[in-house]
Each structure stands twice: as structure tokens, then as C-alpha cells.
Design a protein around this motif. Sequence first.
Motif, mmCIF file in Angstrom:
data_model
loop_
_atom_site.group_PDB
_atom_site.id
_atom_site.type_symbol
_atom_site.label_atom_id
_atom_site.label_comp_id
_atom_site.label_asym_id
_atom_site.label_seq_id
_atom_site.Cartn_x
_atom_site.Cartn_y
_atom_site.Cartn_z
ATOM 1 N N ARG A 293 1.009 -1.168 0.144
ATOM 2 C CA ARG A 293 -0.162 0.195 0.289
ATOM 3 C C ARG A 293 0.660 1.025 0.126
ATOM 4 O O ARG A 293 1.667 1.212 1.257
ATOM 5 C CB ARG A 293 -0.816 -0.310 1.192
ATOM 6 N N LYS B 109 0.897 5.546 -0.468
ATOM 7 C CA LYS B 109 -0.091 6.697 -1.144
ATOM 8 C C LYS B 109 1.366 7.976 -2.146
ATOM 9 O O LYS B 109 2.628 7.995 -1.058
ATOM 10 C CB LYS B 109 -0.234 7.359 0.366
ATOM 11 N N VAL C 55 -5.195 13.295 -3.544
ATOM 12 C CA VAL C 55 -3.993 12.150 -2.933
ATOM 13 C C VAL C 55 -4.384 10.857 -3.062
ATOM 14 O O VAL C 55 -6.145 10.873 -3.855
ATOM 15 C CB VAL C 55 -4.535 11.650 -1.051
ATOM 16 N N ARG D 19 -4.105 6.490 -4.548
ATOM 17 C CA ARG D 19 -3.393 5.486 -3.081
ATOM 18 C C ARG D 19 -2.995 4.240 -4.318
ATOM 19 O O ARG D 19 -4.182 3.910 -5.291
ATOM 20 C CB ARG D 19 -4.787 5.006 -2.551
ATOM 21 N N GLU E 282 -2.667 0.310 -4.019
ATOM 22 C CA GLU E 282 -2.411 -0.993 -3.857
ATOM 23 C C GLU E 282 -2.459 -2.320 -4.560
ATOM 24 O O GLU E 282 -2.969 -2.485 -5.645
ATOM 25 C CB GLU E 282 -3.843 -1.108 -2.915
ATOM 26 N N GLU F 32 3.175 2.943 3.259
ATOM 27 C CA GLU F 32 2.336 2.825 4.519
ATOM 28 C C GLU F 32 2.721 1.245 4.842
ATOM 29 O O GLU F 32 2.248 1.202 6.272
ATOM 30 C CB GLU F 32 0.659 2.134 4.253
#
Length: 491
Positions: free
Chosen positions: A65, A67, A78, A80, A82, A121
Amino acid sequence: MMKSFFKVIFLLALTTSTKAQELRFGLQPIQYVSETQGPYVDFFSTLDASTIAFEMDADSIWHARFKVALSFEGKVDVVRFEYTSEDSASSAPLMLQKSTFTFDDTKEIEKRPLEIFLYDEVSNSDWSFSDTLEYVASDFWLSQPVLLDDVEEVPVNYVKRGVSVVPVASLGLPVFENESTLSMYTEGFVASGKYILQYKLTDAYGNIIPGTSGFARCNTGSTPVYNKIDFSSQKSGQYEYSIVMLDSTGQAVAERISPFYWYNDKADEAAWNGPEVSVTRAVFENGWGQWSQVNEYLRMIAPVATMSERRIMTNLKDSEDTARIASFIVNFWTDKNAMDPLGEWKGYLVVVDKVDQEFGSRTVPGYRSQMGRVFLQYGAPSLVEERSFDGRNYPYQVWQYDQLKSSSTPVQQNQVFIFVDQELIGRQYTLIHSSALGEVKDHKWQYHLTRHTNAGPDIDATSTQYSRDNFGERISNSIIIGNQGTWFDRF
């Protein structure tokens, strides 16, 4: 007067301790002008998922993960990333995300600040960077052409004027592997006046690919240009899509170029399996060379091979079929000079012999040395700046080319190559950085020259940060994305 802006691209090469890998991330802004919104910019963030941290969750699957936050024109977006994998992350893909910002054209500031924040993350690692986008006034604007990916499901924010505008995810030049069609999208904006857009596709030699050129008349406002071309017959190589905006007098007022790599196994194999010269041992040894040395001859000609020829050579280099390799060598030079292929080969061997004398050693022939390879591929440099060992810096040379030409890349201007002798043995110079397309790049090349003497809290610091200036005057210190070496390192 309508305000517009120039394109700014930067690619970040970031080093992280996570898994002792180099984090590879790229940010590319593509700028447009809308009749209703005014000027705006699409930021495409590209992340190499194999270079970020993974952790195994309760589902026994590996998860990553990440960002990316962009701050521009007083707004923040923002996105993200994954990714999940049942085994290792080594095969993780390049991943793409998009952010869009509208320019505030009431400001009189030309350079608009951009802040980039990255956060892993899983490893809890973070990075932050600053840059600017330049904003200038103009009555017209030509956007950078986007080379499009063929995706089944297209998010609505990637659609422009009914066209799916999803770029091929890349960290550097886009790569197409065994595709049959090629699609491009761009826009021209005109506030007033008469303008025409002229587009074309060219190969590494500047030759226009038949059926790929054309014109589009600019209407007042935005004019989209979308091309989808059957490229299935084109051999592997580096190509360029270019588009020029012409005013009413035929004068070019703006130009954008998007280079890319095209790999096509079928076309390459068809070229190899076509009409060719079959060579016997007797014929080959009568003028071409020794039958037992054909594998070595293959390595000799590697620097002057096209990308299509390189694909074939990669399959041949470990082959025990001597006759097939010998036939390839003869056909290689027949393609270069059908009237006198043997003379062309012997002329090249004269250059190889000179390279061996200049750059070779007892253990490494000149054409296998990195300096020798660059000399054979691009010719003699326009200028050589040589620095000897001075107790602080390793001996190194800066080769500058005013114009760079080769069989595998387009013509380039003002490129440099940095060679360093870290072993201090005279002739074993290693190429550690070049600004040229397709060559090895290392944004910390200056540090590698003085690693044994650079004292200070910042290991990435250059000598000038410690009041020393021991480096070539014509070298840019800008950040350049790293890569995994060159084709020659694997051949």
C-alpha cells in the motif's frame, strides 16, 4: 490573451532501505487548455510496485500500500496504490494513477510551485519533493502526445472527448511488447487565428513510416488528434511520434515529440526467415574470418546493430549452430551494403582494431570494454575531458557528443558519458552515467567518483556542497531516473 504553459517532466530516482531496493517512481504532467475550464494539467504518477514494501496479512497474501499526495495551486490530491500477490513481489507491475489540477490563470506568477509527498504504508517510509511548473502567456497551446494503453475498463476520469486516454505506464520511454496497433492522443488549442497540426511517425533514422503522417485543421478552442495505427509489420526499434503546429504562413510555432520502444517478435522473425544468404564454412573462411570465431564476431557487431537485429542476436549468442550465426553475420553486412558487404565488414574490422589498441587490455578486447562499445556505437566524441587521480577523486573521463547517432536510437544533441577508473589500473574505465537514451543512468554519479573521500553528514552530497568543485563543468546535476543497465550488459 489566453494563457498557456510549457511542459515540464521530471522523474525521481529514490533510494530506500526497504528490501535494500531502489524505489522507482515517476511523475509526468500533461497540460491542456479547455474552452470552459481554461488551462489545466493531468499528473500521471507511475510506481514500480516491485520496489515498495510488502507484508503478509491474515489472508496469507502479500499486500503493498502506497500513497502519493500532490499539492498544486492551493489544492491537494491524494492517490493510493494497492497491490496484492500470492508469492513474491518480483513480478509486480508498473502501476498508474492520475490527478488533475486547474491552473489559476489570474495569477501573474510564471513558475507555479508543486509539492510531492510519497508514503509507503507498509514500511512507514516517506519522502517529500518540490518542483515547479512554468506558466506563460500565449494564444495557442500544443499538448504532449500520449501513447495509449489498451485497457478493458477505463475510469471515467481518463476519458477525454470520448477517447480513452490511459498512458502506457512507464519509467522512461514507453515500451510496447508484441502489440499490433499503436494509439496516440493529443490536443491543440487556439484562441484565434488559423493553425494546422501536422503529425507523423518516424523510425530511428528519421524515415516516415508509410501511412502514419497527416494534417488536422485547428478550430477555435481545442482540437483533439487521435490516431490508431496498424503497426504489426514494423520491426523492433525506437520510434517517434511527432506533431507540429503551423501558423498561416507555414511557420512552426510549437512541436511535441513522444519517443517509444516497439518490440515485435513476429516481424523480426519474418525478417530473419526471409530471403538470405546461406554461408558454408569454406566460403566464410575464404574472406569473412575464422569459422570458430563467429560467436566473437557477433559480439563485435553488437554496437552497430539495430534493435530488431539485437533481438535476433540475443537468441543467437549462445547457439551452437555456427552456420546460422555465420549466415546472420553475412546477411547483417549485406543489409548495410548490398554492393560490397565483405568490404563493409573489413572496413568495420579496421575500426575494431583501432578500438582494441586504444581501449583493450590483456584480458578484455577493446570492443568488449565500455569505452570501446560507446566509441563503436556512436563514433568518436566531440570533446573528451579527462581528470587524473588526485588523491580525492578516482580518474575519470567525460565524453561529450555534440550530436549522437547510432543504428538503435534517434539522433540526439549534446549528450555526455561519464567513465571512471575505480580500480586504478589504467584501461578498465566503467561507464557509470550517461544522459543519452538507452544508456545507464545514475543521479549520484558524482558521489561514486569521490566515495572514499566525501566526508559529511549527507552521503548524497556532491563535492560542491563541501566547497569543492572537482567535476566536469558541462555536467548537469539534475535528478535522472536510474535503470537496470543496458542491453550490452546482458548480451
